[in-house]
Write an enzyme that holds these catalytic residues in place. Structure first.
Site, PDB file in Angstrom:
ATOM      1  CG  ASN A   1      -5.878   8.340   2.867  1.00  0.00           C
ATOM      2  OD1 ASN A   1      -5.979   9.154   1.940  1.00  0.00           O
ATOM      3  ND2 ASN A   1      -5.336   7.152   2.723  1.00  0.00           N
TER       4      ASN A   1
ATOM      5  CD  GLU B   1      -3.169  -2.085   2.785  1.00  0.00           C
ATOM      6  OE1 GLU B   1      -2.093  -2.304   2.220  1.00  0.00           O
ATOM      7  OE2 GLU B   1      -3.364  -1.115   3.525  1.00  0.00           O
TER       8      GLU B   1
ATOM      9  CG  MET C   1      -1.123   1.940  -5.387  1.00  0.00           C
ATOM     10  SD  MET C   1      -1.537   3.648  -5.825  1.00  0.00           S
ATOM     11  CE  MET C   1      -0.500   4.567  -4.700  1.00  0.00           C
TER      12      MET C   1
ATOM     13  CG  HIS D   1       0.329   6.379   2.145  1.00  0.00           C
ATOM     14  ND1 HIS D   1      -0.620   7.226   2.654  1.00  0.00           N
ATOM     15  CD2 HIS D   1      -0.339   5.517   1.342  1.00  0.00           C
ATOM     16  CE1 HIS D   1      -1.803   6.899   2.186  1.00  0.00           C
ATOM     17  NE2 HIS D   1      -1.663   5.870   1.389  1.00  0.00           N
TER      18      HIS D   1
ATOM     19  CG  ASP E   1       3.205  -8.740  -9.648  1.00  0.00           C
ATOM     20  OD1 ASP E   1       2.646  -9.748  -9.172  1.00  0.00           O
ATOM     21  OD2 ASP E   1       2.684  -7.606  -9.604  1.00  0.00           O
TER      22      ASP E   1
HETATM   23  P1  NAD Z   1      -3.088  -4.052  -6.950  1.00  0.00           P
HETATM   24  O1  NAD Z   1      -3.975  -5.189  -6.623  1.00  0.00           O
HETATM   25  O2  NAD Z   1      -3.380  -3.244  -8.160  1.00  0.00           O
HETATM   26  O3  NAD Z   1      -1.588  -4.554  -7.077  1.00  0.00           O
HETATM   27  C1  NAD Z   1      -1.001  -5.483  -6.203  1.00  0.00           C
HETATM   28  C2  NAD Z   1       0.062  -6.213  -6.995  1.00  0.00           C
HETATM   29  O4  NAD Z   1       0.824  -7.000  -6.087  1.00  0.00           O
HETATM   30  C3  NAD Z   1      -0.505  -7.168  -8.042  1.00  0.00           C
HETATM   31  O5  NAD Z   1       0.129  -6.942  -9.286  1.00  0.00           O
HETATM   32  C4  NAD Z   1      -0.144  -8.539  -7.497  1.00  0.00           C
HETATM   33  O6  NAD Z   1       0.093  -9.498  -8.518  1.00  0.00           O
HETATM   34  C5  NAD Z   1       1.116  -8.221  -6.711  1.00  0.00           C
HETATM   35  N1  NAD Z   1       1.433  -9.224  -5.693  1.00  0.00           N
HETATM   36  C6  NAD Z   1       0.596  -9.820  -4.809  1.00  0.00           C
HETATM   37  N2  NAD Z   1       1.286 -10.692  -4.051  1.00  0.00           N
HETATM   38  C7  NAD Z   1       2.572 -10.630  -4.449  1.00  0.00           C
HETATM   39  C8  NAD Z   1       3.759 -11.285  -4.050  1.00  0.00           C
HETATM   40  N3  NAD Z   1       3.738 -12.171  -3.082  1.00  0.00           N
HETATM   41  N4  NAD Z   1       4.908 -10.978  -4.685  1.00  0.00           N
HETATM   42  C9  NAD Z   1       4.914 -10.087  -5.673  1.00  0.00           C
HETATM   43  N5  NAD Z   1       3.829  -9.432  -6.093  1.00  0.00           N
HETATM   44  C10 NAD Z   1       2.666  -9.698  -5.494  1.00  0.00           C
HETATM   45  O7  NAD Z   1      -3.084  -3.142  -5.625  1.00  0.00           O
HETATM   46  P2  NAD Z   1      -2.724  -1.592  -5.483  1.00  0.00           P
HETATM   47  O8  NAD Z   1      -3.963  -0.785  -5.554  1.00  0.00           O
HETATM   48  O9  NAD Z   1      -1.595  -1.280  -6.365  1.00  0.00           O
HETATM   49  O10 NAD Z   1      -2.262  -1.529  -3.959  1.00  0.00           O
HETATM   50  C11 NAD Z   1      -1.011  -2.012  -3.554  1.00  0.00           C
HETATM   51  C12 NAD Z   1      -0.647  -1.424  -2.203  1.00  0.00           C
HETATM   52  O11 NAD Z   1      -0.664  -0.018  -2.269  1.00  0.00           O
HETATM   53  C13 NAD Z   1      -1.606  -1.791  -1.078  1.00  0.00           C
HETATM   54  O12 NAD Z   1      -0.861  -1.959   0.104  1.00  0.00           O
HETATM   55  C14 NAD Z   1      -2.491  -0.572  -0.963  1.00  0.00           C
HETATM   56  O13 NAD Z   1      -3.032  -0.394   0.329  1.00  0.00           O
HETATM   57  C15 NAD Z   1      -1.501   0.519  -1.265  1.00  0.00           C
HETATM   58  N6  NAD Z   1      -2.094   1.772  -1.745  1.00  0.00           N
HETATM   59  C16 NAD Z   1      -3.091   1.765  -2.664  1.00  0.00           C
HETATM   60  C17 NAD Z   1      -3.628   2.970  -3.116  1.00  0.00           C
HETATM   61  C18 NAD Z   1      -4.703   2.987  -4.167  1.00  0.00           C
HETATM   62  O14 NAD Z   1      -5.285   4.044  -4.406  1.00  0.00           O
HETATM   63  N7  NAD Z   1      -4.977   1.862  -4.819  1.00  0.00           N
HETATM   64  C19 NAD Z   1      -3.133   4.181  -2.607  1.00  0.00           C
HETATM   65  C20 NAD Z   1      -2.091   4.167  -1.689  1.00  0.00           C
HETATM   66  C21 NAD Z   1      -1.577   2.949  -1.265  1.00  0.00           C
END
Ligand code: NAD
Length: 682
Positions: free
Chosen positions: A515, A417, A339, A465, A358
């Site tokens: 959602n 998350e 995301m 969101h 990151d």
């Molecule tokens: P992801 O696992 O692809 O990405 C998470 C990223 O965060 C990773 O690159 C990780 O290295 C980084 N990270 C973790 N801890 C960290 C820290 N302490 N400091 C800096 N970076 C850190 O996950 P995602 O699917 O991109 O989801 C991220 C957020 O977006 C979540 O809260 C999720 O609920 C929300 N979200 C996801 C979707 C979806 O469809 N995947 C849709 C809407 C919202």
């Protein structure tokens, strides 16, 4: 008549220059006033002997016109309802027919007034405005990058009803014409020239001189279709090429829309019938179909939701008025995963500097590489230039250093998350940013008010969101927590506007808004499967109901194990009664017994082979305790179940005060379910 929306100037050669420049508007639109004034100008050109011809252009720097004022058309549909109540069906139909063909008659008058008209187009020229250009005898488009022509009416449940269907189908071979009308695309000048939609392309500052020269050099004031011996570009409708076009076009319409778009059906009919008639009669046929479509509930709902409401939301209808607008220049994105990388891309695309953080440099670089892949793809497709790619990439700074977030107006977190990880990130970010900066979480399931407890300034904490894929989905939910202040809400809305997405403001609650509707849709599909409805039938009735993908297919995209996680979390929070046992049994069998997680492991409700098309997993039949005979099932009832389940959930969110504005409920439901996002009417 003195015009307020047009300026005129008659030159020594007798060419009347008509500059369309509506006061107080950034873009010209065809309002009742503008139409009245244009009608009077047309009569002046026709009757004044000193006028040899007319050139119509726009006084707005980046646009010709966006077309007709859709609220005016909405008003016509209302006129039908009031006439019907007062004077009955026949009088109402006549009032609507007469009212809705004003523009068509005016354009025909331009075409047949005996003097040549040229449209000089710079910037966007769409819908009713392009129909005006099509009625002119010559069209010159500027080669400015902003110039686009097109007839996007189908996107709001209408079709071009001011001669557009008839003129396009007389300029282009019928297959090309139908494609253009059905897609509603905006077309660049060179392509439009190749298609014969415009006659000439010229640099912006030479356009007007060339337009005048065309008239002075004897430009003809008669259209080919008004001359004897005119032949349609693709041959008559009742010919071999005609047969190769119209029946397949009908089939394509049905395949693509499941016959849910009366406007497209009426447009096909209008072209098919109109091409067999002389122009004036053809235009009458078009008007009849147009009036019929105008009073369809589909057009009324699409105009209201996809144009009126969406435009109001895009312009900040829900923004607290007391807070001055923030022009964001620097935004932080923490978490460069799936995301975060998308958020960084759309933010940089809006010309905003992005600090992409990151856990380590490698992970941050991967996020930027995603943006590079997306923009390079655009360059290959000719939708962006190399210079635009370089400019976009230069805006994104990937780093593991939180200190680089200093000076950001807003920071969006998209890390795992997990409340603990998020709390750590909140503390680190708040230590780095200035006292006025706003913090936003992209969480999809965690309550914003809970996350804000980790913040030292919860009034500056908000939810933003996004939906995946971020670069394609137009909807963004802005979540207001218990302590979220007006400034945080305003900045979030200013940001969403800057990145050209559509916001809905939602109260903090489980699943937010969109959602919840999506989950209700998938649940209904799961229940049908458990009841014994043939699986293919579930997916097919969903498409017949107008959904872009079936509920089982959709569940595969979002992952089946995620569904189970949501069930577990629901039970933990709300108890056993909140979980549907049939759904839980089905998902546990799929995930835990059969290891089927969805598209991500190529095994879900469907099988996803390395090459070739996905197909429903035959093992699903074994998960059904009983099998219903499809012949005994009521397809309409199944269709309604899939829609009503979502509508009921939407109504619940309104009852609970999660959504407070009906415009947001409508727009959110459509944009969230659109796997192919609908271009916003901006
Ligand atoms: P992801 O696992 O692809 O990405 C998470 C990223 O965060 C990773 O690159 C990780 O290295 C980084 N990270 C973790 N801890 C960290 C820290 N302490 N400091 C800096 N970076 C850190 O996950 P995602 O699917 O991109 O989801 C991220 C957020 O977006 C979540 O809260 C999720 O609920 C929300 N979200 C996801 C979707 C979806 O469809 N995947 C849709 C809407 C919202």
């Amino acid at each position: 008549m003195t015009e307020t929306n047009f300026r005129t100037d008659l030159d020594a050669d007798g060419v009347l220059s008509i500059v369309w420049d509506m006061p107080g508007r950034s873009m010209n639109v065809l309002t009742e006033d503008a139409i009245r004034e244009l009608a009077s100008l047309v009569e002046r050109v026709a009757s004044d002997e000193a006028v040899k011809g007319a050139v119509i252009s726009s006084g707005k720097p980046g646009s010709f016109s966006g077309g007709a004022d859709l609220t005016m058309l909405e008003g016509l549909a209302r006129l039908y309802a009031t006439e019907m109540a007062k004077n009955g069906e026949a009088a109402a139909a006549k009032a609507l027919f007469d009212g809705s063909r004003q523009l068509s008659l005016l354009y025909r008058r331009i075409e047949t007034c005996g003097k040549p008209w040229v449209a000089a187009i710079n910037g966007v020229c769409l819908g009713g405005a392009f129909e005006l250009a099509l009625a002119c005898h010559w069209r010159i488009a500027s080669n400015d990058p902003s110039t686009r022509v097109g007839l996007p009416e189908v996107k709001v449940g209408l079709f071009p009803g001011a001669g557009g269907t008839q003129r396009v189908a007389r300029l282009l071979p019928p297959g090309d014409a139908l494609q253009m009308l059905m897609k509603g695309e905006q077309i660049r000048p060179d392509k439009a020239r190749g298609m014969r939609l415009v006659d000439e392309v010229a640099p912006k500052d030479e356009m007007l001189a060339k337009a005048k020269a065309w008239i002075v050099n004897g430009g003809k004031a008669v259209k080919p279709w008004d001359e004897k011996g005119f032949k349609l570009p693709g041959g008559p409708v009742w010919s071999k090429p005609g047969f190769m076009t119209f029946p397949p076009a009908n089939a394509i319409y049905r395949r693509e829309t499941q016959d849910n778009y009366p406007a497209i059906r009426a447009m096909l009919q209008s072209v098919f019938d109109g091409l067999q008639l002389p122009m004036d009669l053809a235009l009458t046929v078009e008007s009849r179909q147009f009036a019929k479509v105008l009073r369809s509930p589909e057009a009324a709902a699409m105009i209201r939701t996809l144009f009126v409401s969406m435009q109001e939301l895009n312009k900040g209808a829900r923004r607290p008025k007391s807070v001055p607008e923030t022009k964001l220049t620097k935004v932080g994105v923490v978490g460069a995963g799936f995301m975060g990388a998308g958020v960084a891309y759309v933010t940089a695309q809006a010309g905003i500097e992005v600090i992409l953080v990151d856990r380590d440099q490698d992970a941050a670089d991967k996020g930027k590489a995603f943006a590079e892949k997306l923009i390079s793809g655009q360059v290959v497709k000719g939708r962006a230039t190399g210079a635009q790619r370089d400019a976009l990439l230069s805006k994104i700074t990937p780093t593991a250093d939180y200190g680089a977030l200093a000076g950001c107006d807003l920071v969006v977190e998209a890390v795992f998350e997990d409340p603990k990880v998020k709390a750590e990130v909140i503390a680190k970010v708040e230590a780095a940013i200035g006292p006025d900066a706003i913090f936003a979480s992209n969480t999809s399931t965690l309550p914003i008010s809970g996350l804000a407890k980790a913040s030292s300034r919860p009034d500056q904490f908000v939810g933003i969101h996004f939906f995946s894929p971020v670069e394609k989905m137009l909807l963004v939910e802005v979540i207001v927590g218990e302590k979220t202040g007006d400034k945080a809400l305003a900045v979030a809305l200013d940001y969403v506007r800057a990145i050209k997405k559509t916001p809905i403001v939602v109260r903090d609650s489980r699943g937010f808004y969109a959602n919840r509707c999506v989950i209700a849709y998938m649940l209904e599909g799961h229940l049908m499967l458990s009841e014994g409805v043939p699986v293919a039938m579930i997916e097919n009735v969903a498409k017949q109901a107008g959904m872009p993908v079936g509920p089982l297919s959709l569940n595969d995209e979002v992952a089946l194990d995620l569904g189970l996680k949501i069930i577990d979390a629901t039970r933990a929070q709300l108890g056993d009664e909140a979980v549907n046992p049939a759904q839980e049994k089905l998902l546990r069998a799929l995930v835990e017994t059969h290891g089927r997680l969805g598209r991500k492991n190529r095994k879900g409700f469907y099988d996803y082979p390395e090459t070739g098309k996905k197909s429903l997993w035959p093992g699903l039949a074994d998960l059904q305790d009983k099998k219903l005979d499809p012949e005994t099932l009521d397809v309409t009832e199944l269709r309604h179940r899939l829609l009503v389940a979502q509508a009921l959930e939407a109504a619940r969110t309104v009852e609970e005060g999660v959504v407070t504005d009906m415009r947001e409920a409508d727009v959110g439901a459509i944009l969230a379910s659109a796997s192919r996002p609908i271009p916003a009417a901006r």
